[in-house]
Design an enzyme around this catalytic site. Structure first.
Site: not given
Ligand code: APR
Length: 201
Positions: A16-17, A30, A38-40, A137, A139-140
């Site tokens: 986890d970043i 976004n 996600g990461v956001d 890599t 959702v997009y």
């Protein structure tokens, strides 16, 4: 735990970043910069509500660009900056027919711009260590191998001409993703003699 790789100043880790001990982390955001999944989502949860309040003042961010903000609640972990970048959505190049080589699609260039913009902001703010997720890599839908090649290529080129960041960490969310990066982070060994003609007896 980061891998020891053949390229100095680039590291690879799985996890986890928001848990990394680095000075700056990149968020795959976004264009609204107002959070998501996600990461956001993970970064907004870890940084706390002040991040969203701050981002409301930024007026969004176009694809391929980046914006730097404080790390808010992540500062307790030593993170000083969050760099939000908006990656391309795969499949948005109107002219693409699916056979393009690397670099010949709109999305390739937009993803490269994201890495470049994040590195420039990190360097401008003196961030010694910077961690990237796999931008676009999830959702997009950007193909992971193609994205990893673009990521490693841009980071390697930037580090070759800038002393800062001192270290860039590619933070993968799975071992499978890390395996893809490892292929591009481990230079091929062309030193082995190539057998031509008859195999040795
Ligand atoms: N730490 C590191 N990597 C993560 C984490 C995490 N906590 N969570 C997810 N990832 C990985 C995913 O596995 C993927 O490889 O980050 C990569 C990017 O995936 P997304 O987060 O889906 O980002 P992206 O594909 O760029 O799509 C952006 O998704 O969350 C929304 O608001 C965001 O609309 C934006 C879109």
């Amino acid at each position: 735990m980061s891998d020891a790789l053949s390229y100095p100043r680039m590291e690879l880790t799985v996890g986890d970043i928001t848990q990394l001990k680095v000075e700056a982390i990149v968020n795959a955001a976004n264009s609204s910069l107002l959070g998501g999944g996600g990461v956001d989502g993970a970064i907004h949860r870890a940084a706390g509500p002040r991040l969203l309040a701050h981002n409301r003042t930024l007026g969004g961010c176009p694809t391929g660009e980046a914006r730097i903000t404080p790390a808010f609640d992540l500062e307790a972990r030593g993170v000083k900056h969050i760099i939000h970048t908006v990656g391309p959505v795969w499949g948005t190049d109107p002219r693409a027919d699916g056979r393009e080589r690397l670099g010949y699609r709109l999305e390739d260039n937009q993803l490269g711009q994201c890495y470049q913009a994040c590195l420039e902001l990190a360097a401008a703010h003196g961030a010694r260590t910077l961690a990237f997720p796999g931008i676009s890599t999830g959702v997009y839908g950007f193909p992971k191998e193609r994205a990893a090649q673009i990521a490693v290529g841009h980071v390697r080129a930037f580090l070759g001409r800038s002393p800062v960041p001192e270290t860039v960490v590619f933070c993968c969310f799975s071992e499978e993703d890390a395996e893809i990066y490892r292929r591009f982070l481990t230079p091929k060994d062309y030193s082995q003699s190539i057998q031509i003609g008859r195999k040795p007896s």
